[in-house]
Design a protein around this motif. Structure first.
Motif, PDB file in Angstrom:
ATOM      1  N   SER A   1       0.813  -1.208   0.000  1.00 45.84           N
ATOM      2  CA  SER A   1       0.000   0.000   0.000  1.00 45.84           C
ATOM      3  C   SER A   1       0.855   1.270   0.000  1.00 45.84           C
ATOM      4  O   SER A   1       0.410   2.317  -0.413  1.00 45.84           O
ATOM      5  N   THR A   2       2.083   1.170   0.508  1.00 42.94           N
ATOM      6  CA  THR A   2       2.898   2.388   0.579  1.00 42.94           C
ATOM      7  C   THR A   2       4.013   2.399  -0.461  1.00 42.94           C
ATOM      8  O   THR A   2       4.611   3.437  -0.708  1.00 42.94           O
ATOM      9  N   ALA A   3       4.289   1.249  -1.093  1.00 47.81           N
ATOM     10  CA  ALA A   3       5.425   1.174  -2.023  1.00 47.81           C
ATOM     11  C   ALA A   3       5.333   2.171  -3.173  1.00 47.81           C
ATOM     12  O   ALA A   3       6.330   2.830  -3.473  1.00 47.81           O
ATOM     13  N   PRO A   4       4.156   2.352  -3.836  1.00 48.04           N
ATOM     14  CA  PRO A   4       4.143   3.314  -4.939  1.00 48.04           C
ATOM     15  C   PRO A   4       4.470   4.734  -4.490  1.00 48.04           C
ATOM     16  O   PRO A   4       5.232   5.431  -5.161  1.00 48.04           O
ATOM     17  N   ALA A   5       3.942   5.132  -3.322  1.00 42.30           N
ATOM     18  CA  ALA A   5       4.230   6.491  -2.833  1.00 42.30           C
ATOM     19  C   ALA A   5       5.714   6.610  -2.518  1.00 42.30           C
ATOM     20  O   ALA A   5       6.350   7.625  -2.825  1.00 42.30           O
ATOM     21  N   ALA A   6       6.274   5.567  -1.922  1.00 43.35           N
ATOM     22  CA  ALA A   6       7.695   5.594  -1.603  1.00 43.35           C
ATOM     23  C   ALA A   6       8.527   5.643  -2.877  1.00 43.35           C
ATOM     24  O   ALA A   6       9.512   6.378  -2.959  1.00 43.35           O
ATOM     25  N   ALA A   7       8.109   4.876  -3.889  1.00 44.34           N
ATOM     26  CA  ALA A   7       8.853   4.875  -5.160  1.00 44.34           C
ATOM     27  C   ALA A   7       8.797   6.247  -5.805  1.00 44.34           C
ATOM     28  O   ALA A   7       9.797   6.743  -6.328  1.00 44.34           O
ATOM     29  N   ARG A   8       7.632   6.887  -5.743  1.00 45.56           N
ATOM     30  CA  ARG A   8       7.506   8.230  -6.327  1.00 45.56           C
ATOM     31  C   ARG A   8       8.424   9.205  -5.602  1.00 45.56           C
ATOM     32  O   ARG A   8       9.063  10.044  -6.212  1.00 45.56           O
ATOM     33  N   ARG A   9       8.458   9.035  -4.279  1.00 48.71           N
ATOM     34  CA  ARG A   9       9.293   9.962  -3.504  1.00 48.71           C
ATOM     35  C   ARG A   9      10.767   9.758  -3.837  1.00 48.71           C
ATOM     36  O   ARG A   9      11.527  10.702  -4.002  1.00 48.71           O
ATOM     37  N   GLU A  10      11.146   8.502  -3.978  1.00 53.24           N
ATOM     38  CA  GLU A  10      12.550   8.212  -4.271  1.00 53.24           C
ATOM     39  C   GLU A  10      12.918   8.720  -5.673  1.00 53.24           C
ATOM     40  O   GLU A  10      13.977   9.315  -5.883  1.00 53.24           O
ATOM     41  N   LEU A  11      12.002   8.505  -6.586  1.00 52.79           N
ATOM     42  CA  LEU A  11      12.215   8.984  -7.957  1.00 52.79           C
ATOM     43  C   LEU A  11      12.358  10.502  -7.947  1.00 52.79           C
ATOM     44  O   LEU A  11      13.240  11.075  -8.594  1.00 52.79           O
ATOM     45  N   ASP A  12      11.499  11.132  -7.184  1.00 51.24           N
ATOM     46  CA  ASP A  12      11.525  12.591  -7.118  1.00 51.24           C
ATOM     47  C   ASP A  12      12.829  13.088  -6.501  1.00 51.24           C
ATOM     48  O   ASP A  12      13.410  14.068  -6.965  1.00 51.24           O
ATOM     49  N   ALA A  13      13.271  12.379  -5.457  1.00 49.43           N
ATOM     50  CA  ALA A  13      14.515  12.805  -4.800  1.00 49.43           C
ATOM     51  C   ALA A  13      15.661  12.773  -5.803  1.00 49.43           C
ATOM     52  O   ALA A  13      16.536  13.640  -5.792  1.00 49.43           O
ATOM     53  N   ALA A  14      15.666  11.771  -6.688  1.00 53.70           N
ATOM     54  CA  ALA A  14      16.743  11.680  -7.688  1.00 53.70           C
ATOM     55  C   ALA A  14      16.559  12.720  -8.784  1.00 53.70           C
ATOM     56  O   ALA A  14      17.486  13.460  -9.119  1.00 53.70           O
ATOM     57  N   LEU A  15      15.341  12.807  -9.321  1.00 52.71           N
ATOM     58  CA  LEU A  15      15.127  13.679 -10.477  1.00 52.71           C
ATOM     59  C   LEU A  15      15.229  15.160 -10.106  1.00 52.71           C
ATOM     60  O   LEU A  15      15.694  15.965 -10.907  1.00 52.71           O
ATOM     61  N   SER A  16      14.807  15.498  -8.881  1.00 50.11           N
ATOM     62  CA  SER A  16      14.836  16.920  -8.548  1.00 50.11           C
ATOM     63  C   SER A  16      16.258  17.437  -8.339  1.00 50.11           C
ATOM     64  O   SER A  16      16.486  18.636  -8.345  1.00 50.11           O
ATOM     65  N   VAL A  17      17.242  16.510  -8.168  1.00 47.70           N
ATOM     66  CA  VAL A  17      18.643  16.980  -8.113  1.00 47.70           C
ATOM     67  C   VAL A  17      19.388  16.547  -9.390  1.00 47.70           C
ATOM     68  O   VAL A  17      20.608  16.461  -9.419  1.00 47.70           O
ATOM     69  N   PHE A  18      18.609  16.279 -10.446  1.00 50.06           N
ATOM     70  CA  PHE A  18      19.172  15.979 -11.785  1.00 50.06           C
ATOM     71  C   PHE A  18      20.083  14.748 -11.779  1.00 50.06           C
ATOM     72  O   PHE A  18      21.063  14.700 -12.523  1.00 50.06           O
ATOM     73  N   ASP A  19      19.744  13.772 -10.924  1.00 48.17           N
ATOM     74  CA  ASP A  19      20.557  12.550 -10.855  1.00 48.17           C
ATOM     75  C   ASP A  19      19.902  11.473 -11.726  1.00 48.17           C
ATOM     76  O   ASP A  19      19.128  10.652 -11.254  1.00 48.17           O
ATOM     77  N   GLU A  20      20.263  11.493 -12.996  1.00 48.43           N
ATOM     78  CA  GLU A  20      19.619  10.588 -13.953  1.00 48.43           C
ATOM     79  C   GLU A  20      19.978   9.125 -13.670  1.00 48.43           C
ATOM     80  O   GLU A  20      19.122   8.241 -13.745  1.00 48.43           O
ATOM     81  N   ALA A  21      21.257   8.884 -13.340  1.00 48.64           N
ATOM     82  CA  ALA A  21      21.689   7.497 -13.121  1.00 48.64           C
ATOM     83  C   ALA A  21      20.882   6.877 -11.985  1.00 48.64           C
ATOM     84  O   ALA A  21      20.434   5.731 -12.075  1.00 48.64           O
ATOM     85  N   ARG A  22      20.681   7.660 -10.929  1.00 48.39           N
ATOM     86  CA  ARG A  22      19.933   7.128  -9.794  1.00 48.39           C
ATOM     87  C   ARG A  22      18.473   6.894 -10.170  1.00 48.39           C
ATOM     88  O   ARG A  22      17.871   5.893  -9.785  1.00 48.39           O
ATOM     89  N   ALA A  23      17.918   7.820 -10.944  1.00 47.38           N
ATOM     90  CA  ALA A  23      16.519   7.634 -11.372  1.00 47.38           C
ATOM     91  C   ALA A  23      16.393   6.337 -12.174  1.00 47.38           C
ATOM     92  O   ALA A  23      15.439   5.571 -11.984  1.00 47.38           O
ATOM     93  N   HIS A  24      17.376   6.054 -13.021  1.00 47.43           N
ATOM     94  CA  HIS A  24      17.312   4.809 -13.805  1.00 47.43           C
ATOM     95  C   HIS A  24      17.426   3.578 -12.910  1.00 47.43           C
ATOM     96  O   HIS A  24      16.749   2.587 -13.135  1.00 47.43           O
ATOM     97  N   ARG A  25      18.270   3.677 -11.884  1.00 49.16           N
ATOM     98  CA  ARG A  25      18.391   2.532 -10.967  1.00 49.16           C
ATOM     99  C   ARG A  25      17.054   2.273 -10.280  1.00 49.16           C
ATOM    100  O   ARG A  25      16.622   1.133 -10.135  1.00 49.16           O
ATOM    101  N   ILE A  26      16.384   3.342  -9.878  1.00 46.09           N
ATOM    102  CA  ILE A  26      15.084   3.190  -9.201  1.00 46.09           C
ATOM    103  C   ILE A  26      14.079   2.554 -10.175  1.00 46.09           C
ATOM    104  O   ILE A  26      13.333   1.643  -9.820  1.00 46.09           O
ATOM    105  N   LEU A  27      14.099   3.034 -11.407  1.00 41.94           N
ATOM    106  CA  LEU A  27      13.165   2.492 -12.395  1.00 41.94           C
ATOM    107  C   LEU A  27      13.499   1.025 -12.704  1.00 41.94           C
ATOM    108  O   LEU A  27      12.594   0.202 -12.852  1.00 41.94           O
ATOM    109  N   ASP A  28      14.801   0.710 -12.753  1.00 44.34           N
ATOM    110  CA  ASP A  28      15.204  -0.702 -12.971  1.00 44.34           C
ATOM    111  C   ASP A  28      14.618  -1.574 -11.876  1.00 44.34           C
ATOM    112  O   ASP A  28      14.054  -2.636 -12.135  1.00 44.34           O
ATOM    113  N   GLU A  29      14.783  -1.081 -10.649  1.00 46.75           N
ATOM    114  CA  GLU A  29      14.315  -1.864  -9.499  1.00 46.75           C
ATOM    115  C   GLU A  29      12.793  -2.048  -9.569  1.00 46.75           C
ATOM    116  O   GLU A  29      12.272  -3.136  -9.352  1.00 46.75           O
TER     117      GLU A  29
END
Ligand code: B12
Length: 289
Positions: free
Chosen positions: A84-112
């Protein structure tokens, strides 16, 4: 957590030693805190918020910039794999990476995510809601144009990567295009991926496509369905005459929020791309009978 176990901003400030002003700034800028509201509308903070503030303080003490510290401080919660909380957590993690322009990290999150969840749920519960969140923050002036552009271009690139080979197979053919002048193509792309997951073959023309050009492509592709989409009604209204003509030759659907206000006798697909993909699947099956 019961309401009595939750903290007001003053109590969170006392407990952490961080001023209420700075806590509010961290909440606003980095979404470090996720308060709930009391019956009277007061912000109430949980133990998870306390932990994130403490983590933020640790990272700042190590000399990291505030944005980086906040990105790391929001990470631990993401390990929460509760459905129930995983999608919100994933969005937050994605946002944390994308908002600091960390593309590699965003891809790792998406891979996972791609390894752990279905494409449907990633589209409906992570990507589309995340794009809405970015849009809302951009409207409130909390996300810069650069951050919004970066986030959408990384996600768009990734969705297009998943689309590779989506024209193959034996399923019904769907030709997808945005209306002339329309540059928002992410909803259409998500719709194409959801259709692909249901066995359709996708022919994707993307943003801002003149209707006569859609018709030219349709003569070659011979699609079972043609879908033209727009976020607002205007691009569809302006092309209404040509779209009516297209509808005489092909099974035409209008997609996206703009389709709700345009009546040209085509099927309208204005809901969530995954739900609408289900609707088209049912329709295609009925046709095939
Ligand atoms: C990313 C984005 C952009 C990107 C688009 C990149 C791209 N390749 O798509 C860029 C930077 C190019 C852009 C440009 C502009 N944008 Co813009 N953009 C956004 C943003 C942040 C996200 C849009 C998005 O992809 N959302 C995700 C999709 C999936 O969600 P959705 O659009 O709500 O769609 C829902 C349904 O309609 C459905 N759906 C959508 N499409 C389709 C298609 C099919 C076939 C189906 C079945 C379903 C479906 O899925 C969603 C979930 O239910 C939104 C903010 C927001 N709140 O949405 C603004 C937003 C859409 N943009 C807006 C504006 C005003 C613009 C510009 C005019 C800004 C400007 N002054 O230049 C230009 C217009 C460009 C053009 N000519 O089209 C406005 C539109 C306002 C309105 N309703 O009139 C919004 C809402 C922001 C705002 N609140 O002001 N934008």
């Amino acid at each position: 957590m019961s309401e009595s176990a939750l903290l007001r901003i003053g109590e969170l400030s006392k407990r952490s030693g961080v001023s209420p002003e700075l806590l509010r700034a961290w909440e606003r800028r980095y979404r470090l805190l996720e308060p709930t509201r009391s019956a009277g509308g007061l912000r109430l903070y949980s133990s998870a918020d306390v932990q994130r503030v403490q983590a933020m303080q640790r990272y700042l003490a190590e000399g990291l910039a505030a944005a980086e510290a906040a990105a790391l401080a929001t990470r631990p919660l993401v390990e929460d794999r509760d459905a129930s909380t995983a999608p919100a957590a994933a969005r937050r993690e994605l946002d944390a990476a994308l908002s600091v322009f960390d593309e590699a990290r965003a891809h790792r999150i998406l891979d996972e995510l791609l390894g752990a969840a279905t494409l449907d749920s990633i589209l409906s519960e992570v990507v589309v809601p995340y794009l809405h969140e970015v849009g809302e923050r951009w409207e409130r002036g909390e996300t810069s144009v650069a951050q919004e552009h970066f986030a959408t271009s990384v996600l768009r690139g990734r969705l297009l990567g998943l689309a590779r080979g989506w024209d193959r197979g034996l399923g019904p053919r769907v030709l997808l295009a945005c209306a002339p002048g329309e540059r928002h193509d992410l909803g259409l792309l998500a719709f194409g991926l959801a259709l692909r997951a249901r066995g359709f073959r996708i022919f994707y023309l993307g943003a801002d496509t003149p209707v006569d050009s859609v018709a030219g492509a349709a003569r070659v592709v011979k699609p079972d369905f043609v879908v033209v989409s727009a976020v607002t009604a205007e691009p569809l209204r302006s092309a209404a005459r040509e779209l009516r003509e297209l509808a005489r030759h092909y099974r035409l659907c209008l997609g996206g929020a703009g389709a709700a206000e345009v009546e040209i006798g085509a099927l309208t697909l204005t809901g969530d791309p995954v739900e609408e993909a289900d609707r088209l699947t049912t329709l295609a099956r009925t046709d095939a009978r």
